[in-house]
Each structure stands twice: as structure tokens, then as C-alpha cells.
Design a protein around this motif. Structure first.
Motif, mmCIF file in Angstrom:
data_model
loop_
_atom_site.group_PDB
_atom_site.id
_atom_site.type_symbol
_atom_site.label_atom_id
_atom_site.label_comp_id
_atom_site.label_asym_id
_atom_site.label_seq_id
_atom_site.Cartn_x
_atom_site.Cartn_y
_atom_site.Cartn_z
ATOM 1 N N MET A 1 0.834 -1.044 -0.033
ATOM 2 C CA MET A 1 0.262 0.094 0.027
ATOM 3 C C MET A 1 1.102 1.266 0.179
ATOM 4 S SD MET A 1 -3.045 1.045 2.431
ATOM 5 C CE MET A 1 -4.119 -0.432 2.089
ATOM 6 N N VAL A 2 0.386 2.156 -0.661
ATOM 7 C CA VAL A 2 1.330 3.516 -0.558
ATOM 8 C C VAL A 2 0.532 4.823 0.125
ATOM 9 C CG1 VAL A 2 2.105 5.242 -2.388
ATOM 10 C CG2 VAL A 2 2.301 2.885 -3.097
ATOM 11 N N LEU A 3 1.280 5.399 0.539
ATOM 12 C CA LEU A 3 0.752 6.740 1.194
ATOM 13 C C LEU A 3 1.190 7.881 0.391
ATOM 14 C CD1 LEU A 3 -0.787 8.116 3.579
ATOM 15 C CD2 LEU A 3 1.416 8.047 4.706
ATOM 16 N N THR A 4 0.465 8.675 0.186
ATOM 17 C CA THR A 4 0.733 10.190 -0.616
ATOM 18 C C THR A 4 0.390 11.349 0.225
ATOM 19 O OG1 THR A 4 0.876 11.017 -2.743
ATOM 20 C CG2 THR A 4 -1.262 10.045 -2.018
ATOM 21 N N SER A 5 0.978 12.268 -0.028
ATOM 22 C CA SER A 5 0.404 13.697 0.460
ATOM 23 C C SER A 5 -0.101 14.527 -0.522
ATOM 24 C CB SER A 5 1.643 14.214 1.461
ATOM 25 O OG SER A 5 1.767 13.476 2.170
ATOM 26 N N LEU A 6 -1.117 15.397 -0.262
ATOM 27 C CA LEU A 6 -1.408 16.288 -1.184
ATOM 28 C C LEU A 6 -1.565 17.472 -0.550
ATOM 29 C CD1 LEU A 6 -4.526 14.283 -2.798
ATOM 30 C CD2 LEU A 6 -2.197 14.569 -3.906
ATOM 31 N N TYR A 7 -1.355 18.620 -1.136
ATOM 32 C CA TYR A 7 -1.285 20.035 -0.529
ATOM 33 C C TYR A 7 -2.327 20.909 -1.317
ATOM 34 C CZ TYR A 7 3.111 18.739 1.519
ATOM 35 O OH TYR A 7 3.888 17.761 2.334
ATOM 36 N N PHE A 8 -3.295 21.597 -0.430
ATOM 37 C CA PHE A 8 -4.446 22.151 -1.132
ATOM 38 C C PHE A 8 -4.155 23.809 -0.139
ATOM 39 C CE2 PHE A 8 -6.053 17.926 -1.287
ATOM 40 C CZ PHE A 8 -6.414 17.871 -2.540
ATOM 41 N N THR A 9 -4.529 24.855 -1.082
ATOM 42 C CA THR A 9 -4.953 26.027 -0.153
ATOM 43 C C THR A 9 -5.987 25.949 0.584
ATOM 44 O OG1 THR A 9 -6.430 26.843 -1.866
ATOM 45 C CG2 THR A 9 -4.276 27.158 -2.498
ATOM 46 N N ASP A 10 -6.101 26.958 1.504
ATOM 47 C CA ASP A 10 -7.042 26.682 2.461
ATOM 48 C C ASP A 10 -8.486 26.841 1.905
ATOM 49 O OD1 ASP A 10 -5.411 26.569 4.451
ATOM 50 O OD2 ASP A 10 -5.654 28.738 4.987
ATOM 51 N N GLU A 11 -8.819 27.233 0.716
ATOM 52 C CA GLU A 11 -9.870 27.450 -0.039
ATOM 53 C C GLU A 11 -10.126 26.197 -0.633
ATOM 54 O OE1 GLU A 11 -13.464 28.898 -1.575
ATOM 55 O OE2 GLU A 11 -12.239 29.697 0.016
ATOM 56 N N GLN A 12 -9.324 25.503 -1.411
ATOM 57 C CA GLN A 12 -9.814 24.254 -1.930
ATOM 58 C C GLN A 12 -10.000 23.340 -1.097
ATOM 59 O OE1 GLN A 12 -5.661 23.948 -3.659
ATOM 60 N NE2 GLN A 12 -6.095 24.572 -5.695
ATOM 61 N N TYR A 13 -9.285 23.237 0.040
ATOM 62 C CA TYR A 13 -9.643 22.200 1.020
ATOM 63 C C TYR A 13 -11.148 22.486 1.702
ATOM 64 C CZ TYR A 13 -9.455 19.064 4.940
ATOM 65 O OH TYR A 13 -9.812 17.928 5.680
ATOM 66 N N ARG A 14 -11.415 23.783 1.772
ATOM 67 C CA ARG A 14 -12.836 24.028 2.216
ATOM 68 C C ARG A 14 -13.752 23.480 1.296
ATOM 69 N NH1 ARG A 14 -16.500 27.086 0.814
ATOM 70 N NH2 ARG A 14 -15.464 28.129 -0.556
ATOM 71 N N GLU A 15 -13.641 23.659 0.208
ATOM 72 C CA GLU A 15 -14.479 23.092 -0.960
ATOM 73 C C GLU A 15 -14.578 21.648 -0.996
ATOM 74 O OE1 GLU A 15 -14.695 25.801 -4.881
ATOM 75 O OE2 GLU A 15 -12.805 26.103 -4.271
ATOM 76 N N ILE A 16 -13.251 21.065 -0.889
ATOM 77 C CA ILE A 16 -13.313 19.674 -0.845
ATOM 78 C C ILE A 16 -14.070 19.043 0.413
ATOM 79 C CG2 ILE A 16 -11.849 17.495 -0.690
ATOM 80 C CD1 ILE A 16 -9.453 19.298 -2.218
ATOM 81 N N LYS A 17 -13.684 19.776 1.585
ATOM 82 C CA LYS A 17 -14.451 19.204 2.679
ATOM 83 C C LYS A 17 -15.903 19.375 2.604
ATOM 84 C CE LYS A 17 -14.113 19.723 7.561
ATOM 85 N NZ LYS A 17 -13.833 20.553 8.896
ATOM 86 N N GLU A 18 -16.457 20.397 2.144
ATOM 87 C CA GLU A 18 -17.743 20.532 2.001
ATOM 88 C C GLU A 18 -18.564 19.424 0.983
ATOM 89 O OE1 GLU A 18 -18.539 24.509 0.413
ATOM 90 O OE2 GLU A 18 -17.957 25.614 2.402
ATOM 91 N N GLN A 33 -11.645 8.504 -3.734
ATOM 92 C CA GLN A 33 -12.796 8.060 -4.732
ATOM 93 C C GLN A 33 -12.950 9.033 -5.994
ATOM 94 O OE1 GLN A 33 -14.158 4.891 -4.545
ATOM 95 N NE2 GLN A 33 -14.604 5.448 -6.596
ATOM 96 N N THR A 34 -12.478 10.277 -5.787
ATOM 97 C CA THR A 34 -12.675 11.198 -6.717
ATOM 98 C C THR A 34 -11.583 10.825 -7.707
ATOM 99 O OG1 THR A 34 -13.591 12.655 -5.475
ATOM 100 C CG2 THR A 34 -12.453 13.825 -7.466
ATOM 101 N N ILE A 35 -10.178 10.704 -7.395
ATOM 102 C CA ILE A 35 -8.957 10.481 -8.078
ATOM 103 C C ILE A 35 -9.371 9.132 -8.636
ATOM 104 C CG2 ILE A 35 -6.637 9.770 -8.056
ATOM 105 C CD1 ILE A 35 -6.478 11.794 -5.510
ATOM 106 N N LEU A 36 -9.792 7.830 -8.411
ATOM 107 C CA LEU A 36 -10.170 6.679 -8.826
ATOM 108 C C LEU A 36 -11.235 7.009 -9.925
ATOM 109 C CD1 LEU A 36 -10.023 4.424 -5.634
ATOM 110 C CD2 LEU A 36 -7.989 4.641 -7.497
ATOM 111 N N ASP A 37 -12.134 7.594 -9.691
ATOM 112 C CA ASP A 37 -13.460 7.962 -10.902
ATOM 113 C C ASP A 37 -12.693 8.493 -12.032
ATOM 114 O OD1 ASP A 37 -15.093 6.706 -9.079
ATOM 115 O OD2 ASP A 37 -15.873 8.752 -8.590
ATOM 116 N N ARG A 38 -11.712 9.427 -11.603
ATOM 117 C CA ARG A 38 -10.974 10.088 -12.973
ATOM 118 C C ARG A 38 -10.446 9.236 -13.703
ATOM 119 N NH1 ARG A 38 -9.297 15.344 -14.701
ATOM 120 N NH2 ARG A 38 -8.212 14.582 -16.649
#
Length: 72
Positions: A1-18, A33-38
């Protein structure tokens, strides 16, 4: 299994969280799931392009497909 890190701006993260909250899932699951769907969408697209190339541009009408599948 692989672990990865992603960096988002606060605004991007807020939208994703919502969106994740709207779907009633954690942000990590939503992001995964969004990445796998893409990836699946891209694979489907390239498969369709390959099928079209192999068909030499010949197509079948929607009515013909329905007839072949015996759908009315």
C-alpha cells in the motif's frame, strides 16, 4: 500500500471538505474516490478511442444497438 500527501490551499480544502460532508464521507475517502473515478473515466475514454480506431470509423445507430440488445 502507498501513502501520498496532497497540498491544497485553504480555499481548495474548504471546498473539498464541503463536498465530502455533503456525500457523508471523510475528506480522505472523498479525495481517493474522486481520483479513482477520474482514472476510470480516462481509461474508458482511451478504450473508446481505441475501439473507434479499430472500427475504421464505422458506427452503429442507437436504434441498431437497441435492436441488438432487444431493448424497446
Amino acid at each position: 500500500m502507498v501513502l501520498t500527501s496532497l497540498y491544497f490551499t485553504d480555499e481548495q480544502y474548504r471546498e473539498i471538505k464541503e463536498l465530502a460532508e455533503f456525500e457523508s464521507v471523510y475528506v480522505t475517502e472523498f479525495t481517493k474516490q474522486t481520483i479513482l473515478d477520474r482514472v476510470q473515466d480516462e481509461n474508458d475514454y482511451y478504450e473508446a478511442v481505441q475501439n473507434l480506431a479499430e472500427s475504421n470509423g464505422e458506427t452503429v445507430s442507437r436504434d441498431e444497438v437497441k435492436r441488438r440488445l432487444d431493448i424497446t
